[in-house]
Design a protein around this motif. Structure first.
Motif, short mmCIF file in Angstrom:
data_model
loop_
_atom_site.label_atom_id
_atom_site.label_comp_id
_atom_site.label_asym_id
_atom_site.label_seq_id
_atom_site.Cartn_x
_atom_site.Cartn_y
_atom_site.Cartn_z
N LEU A 72 -1.93 0.21 4.47
CA LEU A 72 -0.48 0.17 4.39
C LEU A 72 0.03 -1.21 4.79
O LEU A 72 -0.53 -1.86 5.68
CB LEU A 72 0.14 1.22 5.31
N ALA A 73 1.11 -1.63 4.14
CA ALA A 73 1.81 -2.85 4.49
C ALA A 73 3.28 -2.48 4.68
O ALA A 73 3.96 -2.15 3.71
CB ALA A 73 1.67 -3.91 3.39
N PHE A 119 -8.52 2.31 13.21
CA PHE A 119 -7.13 2.72 13.00
C PHE A 119 -6.13 1.73 13.60
O PHE A 119 -4.94 2.04 13.68
CB PHE A 119 -6.93 4.13 13.57
N GLU A 120 -6.62 0.57 14.00
CA GLU A 120 -5.71 -0.45 14.52
C GLU A 120 -4.77 -0.97 13.43
O GLU A 120 -3.71 -1.50 13.73
CB GLU A 120 -6.51 -1.59 15.15
N GLN A 121 -5.17 -0.82 12.17
CA GLN A 121 -4.31 -1.18 11.04
C GLN A 121 -3.70 0.07 10.40
O GLN A 121 -3.45 0.08 9.20
CB GLN A 121 -5.10 -1.97 10.00
N ASP A 122 -3.47 1.10 11.18
CA ASP A 122 -2.85 2.33 10.71
C ASP A 122 -3.87 3.17 9.94
O ASP A 122 -5.06 3.04 10.14
CB ASP A 122 -1.60 2.03 9.87
N ALA A 166 3.79 -1.13 -2.33
CA ALA A 166 4.59 -2.29 -1.95
C ALA A 166 4.95 -3.08 -3.20
O ALA A 166 4.09 -3.38 -4.03
CB ALA A 166 3.82 -3.16 -0.97
N GLY A 167 6.25 -3.39 -3.35
CA GLY A 167 6.71 -4.18 -4.47
C GLY A 167 6.89 -3.42 -5.76
O GLY A 167 7.29 -4.01 -6.78
N ALA A 168 6.61 -2.12 -5.76
CA ALA A 168 6.72 -1.32 -6.98
C ALA A 168 8.07 -0.61 -7.03
O ALA A 168 8.90 -0.72 -6.14
CB ALA A 168 5.58 -0.32 -7.06
N SER A 169 8.25 0.18 -8.08
CA SER A 169 9.50 0.90 -8.31
C SER A 169 9.75 1.92 -7.20
O SER A 169 8.82 2.49 -6.62
CB SER A 169 9.43 1.62 -9.65
N SER A 170 11.03 2.15 -6.91
CA SER A 170 11.39 3.20 -5.96
C SER A 170 11.59 4.56 -6.64
O SER A 170 11.91 5.54 -5.98
CB SER A 170 12.67 2.82 -5.21
N GLU A 171 11.40 4.60 -7.98
CA GLU A 171 11.51 5.87 -8.70
C GLU A 171 10.44 6.84 -8.20
O GLU A 171 9.25 6.53 -8.19
CB GLU A 171 11.35 5.66 -10.20
N GLY A 203 4.27 0.23 5.92
CA GLY A 203 4.36 1.64 5.59
C GLY A 203 4.15 1.95 4.12
O GLY A 203 4.08 3.12 3.75
N LEU A 204 4.05 0.93 3.27
CA LEU A 204 3.85 1.12 1.84
C LEU A 204 2.41 0.76 1.47
O LEU A 204 1.76 -0.03 2.15
CB LEU A 204 4.84 0.27 1.04
N ILE A 205 1.94 1.31 0.37
CA ILE A 205 0.56 1.08 -0.06
C ILE A 205 0.38 -0.35 -0.53
O ILE A 205 1.09 -0.83 -1.42
CB ILE A 205 0.18 2.05 -1.20
N ASN A 206 -0.58 -1.04 0.06
CA ASN A 206 -1.07 -2.29 -0.50
C ASN A 206 -2.16 -1.91 -1.49
O ASN A 206 -3.22 -1.45 -1.08
CB ASN A 206 -1.63 -3.19 0.60
N PRO A 207 -1.92 -2.07 -2.80
CA PRO A 207 -2.86 -1.52 -3.79
C PRO A 207 -4.17 -2.27 -3.89
O PRO A 207 -5.08 -1.81 -4.60
CB PRO A 207 -2.07 -1.61 -5.09
N THR A 208 -4.31 -3.41 -3.21
CA THR A 208 -5.57 -4.16 -3.29
C THR A 208 -6.68 -3.37 -2.62
O THR A 208 -6.62 -3.09 -1.42
CB THR A 208 -5.43 -5.52 -2.60
#
Length: 289
Positions: free
Chosen positions: A174-175, A200-203, A258-263, A177-182
């Motif tokens: 997560l970045a 789990f230090e990076q969530d 992250a950076g994608a549509s909010s739909e 709270g959103l998915i970092n797709p890499t």
């Protein structure tokens, strides 16, 4: 005020609250407590149901056909009062239906039914979503159950997750709270992961695909839990470093990228349910002897 129901048999006792239809306890007849206690020092959740989104939305807002609505992390079901519609010694069913409050943030007519049922040393938790509307309904559905870490009687032992499919699924993080797709290298080796709080230090560790339909969570040479998943293709593992619990989270849907549509309809693994249709999701956890 929320009420609760206790179900069980000679092997298991399960308590379920009307608030969120959330399991509060999973105990065995030998005195073992297998579910997290909800201690506010770390996390007050125990086993929340995630609906109509899993994870976060950008700026805590979702879009539906271009219209923007506020939506808190993991959706509103976990903070909603459900109605008990069926109960026996070994099963209870809670339902949540659309209301003025839910339509203000999620403009659909729906029924969410959550059932807990025990058989032997196994508990099955299922969720059925019915689209009562006249238009296709997008949503995510997830389970977020926190189990003891260490498991009862297993202090000092290494704990592992072992995938039934022996897979090595790609990891994403997560970045904000959103998915970092890499994708990142899998922490699994031939389906086996030795757990460490440093992971789990990076969530959360999130596996969007490839984790399969079942796994074991257990202590080396000690107690274990076996999981089977139905219609739940995504998996997350989470704790707060140092907290005495591990969340095993099978999902159908993830946080937005992250950076994608909010739909909502464009979020990863979103279900698009036609009018009148029903979708079922479930997991079974069996406590090893």
């Amino acid at each position: 005020m929320p009420s609760s129901v206790r179900i069980g048999n000679q092997d298991l006792t399960v308590d379920v609250s009307s608030l969120g239809a959330e399991m509060q306890a999973l105990d065995t007849s030998d005195g073992g407590s297998w579910l997290w206690t909800g201690d506010a020092t770390f996390w007050t959740g125990r086993s929340p149901i995630l609906f109509p989104i899993v994870g976060k939305a950008p700026d805590d807002k979702i879009a539906i056909d271009g219209a923007v609505f506020p939506m808190a992390q993991h959706g509103f079901a976990r903070r909603s009062e459900f109605t008990l519609t069926a109960s026996t010694a070994t099963m209870c069913r809670y339902e949540l239906t659309a209301s003025e409050a839910t339509r203000a943030v999620y403009p659909f007519d729906f029924l969410l039914a959550v059932e807990h049922a025990v058989e032997g040393r196994a508990l099955t938790v299922s969720a059925e979503v019915t689209n009562r509307d006249q238009k296709t309904m997008p949503f995510g559905l997830g389970f977020h159950s926190a189990f003891a870490w260490p498991l009862p009687g297993a202090d000092g032992r290494a704990h592992t997750i072992t995938l039934d499919n022996q897979g090595e699924p790609e990891l994403v993080r997560l970045a904000g709270g959103l998915i970092n797709p890499t994708p990142l290298p899998s922490p699994f080796h031939a389906g086996r992961l030795v757990l460490d709080h440093a992971m789990f230090e990076q969530d959360a560790m999130i596996f969007p695909k490839g984790a399969g339909e079942g796994l074991h969570y257990g202590a080396e040479g000690g107690p274990n839990l076996r999981f089977r998943f139905e219609n739940l293709p995504n998996l997350a593992l989470w704790t707060k470093p140092g907290a005495p619990f591990l969340c095993v989270e099978p999902w159908h849907g993830t946080a937005a990228q992250a950076g994608a549509s909010s739909e909502l309809s464009e979020r990863p693994s979103t279900t698009l349910l036609p009018p009148g249709a029903v979708a079922r999701f479930a997991f079974t956890v069996e406590i090893g002897q």
